[in-house]
Design a protein around this motif. Structure first.
Motif, mmCIF file in Angstrom:
data_model
loop_
_atom_site.group_PDB
_atom_site.id
_atom_site.type_symbol
_atom_site.label_atom_id
_atom_site.label_comp_id
_atom_site.label_asym_id
_atom_site.label_seq_id
_atom_site.Cartn_x
_atom_site.Cartn_y
_atom_site.Cartn_z
ATOM 1 N N ALA A 51 30.416 -73.943 -86.610
ATOM 2 C CA ALA A 51 31.244 -74.643 -87.158
ATOM 3 C C ALA A 51 30.983 -75.035 -88.709
ATOM 4 O O ALA A 51 29.729 -75.112 -89.032
ATOM 5 C CB ALA A 51 31.598 -75.828 -86.508
ATOM 6 N N CYS A 52 31.939 -75.063 -89.450
ATOM 7 C CA CYS A 52 31.853 -75.528 -91.015
ATOM 8 C C CYS A 52 31.080 -76.859 -91.128
ATOM 9 O O CYS A 52 31.336 -77.686 -90.412
ATOM 10 C CB CYS A 52 33.242 -75.724 -91.712
ATOM 11 N N ILE A 84 33.657 -71.186 -87.512
ATOM 12 C CA ILE A 84 33.596 -70.339 -88.638
ATOM 13 C C ILE A 84 33.181 -68.787 -88.028
ATOM 14 O O ILE A 84 32.934 -67.952 -88.955
ATOM 15 C CB ILE A 84 33.019 -70.597 -89.844
ATOM 16 N N THR A 118 28.699 -66.158 -89.101
ATOM 17 C CA THR A 118 28.544 -65.982 -90.494
ATOM 18 C C THR A 118 27.358 -66.753 -90.860
ATOM 19 O O THR A 118 26.800 -67.749 -90.450
ATOM 20 C CB THR A 118 29.929 -66.359 -91.304
ATOM 21 N N CYS A 169 33.542 -73.170 -94.517
ATOM 22 C CA CYS A 169 34.703 -72.362 -94.201
ATOM 23 C C CYS A 169 35.201 -72.075 -95.775
ATOM 24 O O CYS A 169 34.738 -72.865 -96.798
ATOM 25 C CB CYS A 169 35.838 -72.984 -93.503
ATOM 26 N N SER A 170 36.141 -71.303 -95.728
ATOM 27 C CA SER A 170 36.681 -71.010 -97.318
ATOM 28 C C SER A 170 37.191 -72.078 -98.097
ATOM 29 O O SER A 170 37.222 -72.172 -99.114
ATOM 30 C CB SER A 170 37.699 -70.005 -97.270
ATOM 31 N N SER A 171 37.869 -73.011 -96.963
ATOM 32 C CA SER A 171 38.588 -73.973 -97.653
ATOM 33 C C SER A 171 37.680 -75.060 -98.656
ATOM 34 O O SER A 171 37.689 -75.588 -99.430
ATOM 35 C CB SER A 171 39.458 -74.768 -96.598
ATOM 36 N N CYS A 172 36.708 -75.358 -97.629
ATOM 37 C CA CYS A 172 35.461 -76.559 -98.025
ATOM 38 C C CYS A 172 34.722 -75.935 -98.943
ATOM 39 O O CYS A 172 34.075 -76.483 -99.841
ATOM 40 C CB CYS A 172 34.544 -76.848 -96.877
ATOM 41 N N LYS A 194 44.321 -75.341 -87.990
ATOM 42 C CA LYS A 194 43.748 -73.852 -88.448
ATOM 43 C C LYS A 194 43.753 -73.682 -90.110
ATOM 44 O O LYS A 194 44.581 -74.499 -90.452
ATOM 45 C CB LYS A 194 44.460 -73.037 -87.735
ATOM 46 N N LEU A 195 42.830 -72.895 -90.304
ATOM 47 C CA LEU A 195 42.784 -72.648 -91.610
ATOM 48 C C LEU A 195 43.938 -71.946 -92.528
ATOM 49 O O LEU A 195 44.067 -71.144 -92.609
ATOM 50 C CB LEU A 195 41.381 -72.003 -91.913
#
Length: 231
Positions: A38-39, A46, A49, A54-57, A228-229
């Motif tokens: 998880a992020c 996530i 990876t 995540c891309s948002s954070c 969700k993202l």
């Protein structure tokens, strides 16, 4: 509080409202718990990876340490939260807070104070209660950590459901204040901030910023569900 709720409200599934144990067997099959990699900021999965966020954070600068969500905000979870917030299913606070406590214990968070995201006066009068307070109060009781009503909303804020991330941030800016008399109590303390849903993080971040500006050491965020993202 838990015994009082159980006395006045019969046991029901917190996700569909059916009389009986919670969750019921049908809802159990459709609940998706947050798990896996998880992020390290918002807690959303996530996948496989090497990135920590995540891309948002990655594009945000959140003031809180980390969010610990239990579910995705979808399906029977979404229905259960709707029953809790808008249909008066107060007993859902018992099931939901127990699940949130499990997540907090798994994360091994040591906190001194539990508080919650404040609701506006208009929404409080409309619903008759603050759902985040009910969750926080029960979490505090289980964990034996004092729950303190630290924050208040000032001014008017538009409903968030049709607003973008940037619009939400602008709308909530300056609308959260620390209540008078708590300045010395919170200095150097670790705080768990409780809310029901993490969407863009605008409100939880504003609450966290206010707490940190007034001397709190760090803020962890406990939420029932995360979207969700799309933020």
């Amino acid at each position: 509080m838990e015994k009082l709720i159980e006395f006045f409200f019969p046991p029901r599934c917190a996700f569909c409202g059916k009389l009986g144990k919670s969750p019921c067997e049908d809802c159990k099959k459709n609940i998706r718990f947050i798990s896996g990699n998880a992020c390290q900021k918002c807690g959303i999965p996530i996948g496989d990876t090497a990135l920590l966020f995540c891309s948002s954070c990655l594009r945000e600068n959140f003031a809180f340490e980390r969010v610990f969500p239990v579910f995705y905000y979808e399906g029977v979870v979404r229905k259960g939260i709707h029953l809790f917030k808008y249909r008066g299913f107060y007993q859902n606070a018992i099931t939901f807070s127990r699940l949130m406590v499990r997540k907090i214990l798994e994360a091994n968070i040591n906190a001194d104070i539990i508080t919650f995201v404040p609701t506006s006066r208009d929404r409080y009068l409309q619903r008759g209660f603050n759902h985040s307070f009910l969750l926080a109060k029960n979490i505090g009781k289980i964990l034996k950590i004092p729950t303190i009503d630290l924050l208040t909303r000032v001014g008017y804020t538009k409903p968030f459901y049709n607003l973008s991330r940037q619009e939400r941030q602008r709308e909530i800016k300056g609308k959260i204040k620390l209540k008078k008399g708590y300045e010395n109590i919170i200095k150097g303390k670790k705080v768990i901030l409780v809310d029901d849903i993490f969407t863009t993080g605008a409100t939880t971040n504003e609450c966290s910023t206010v707490l940190l500006e007034n001397g709190v050491k760090c803020v962890f965020v406990s939420v029932l569900a995360i979207t969700k993202l799309t933020r």
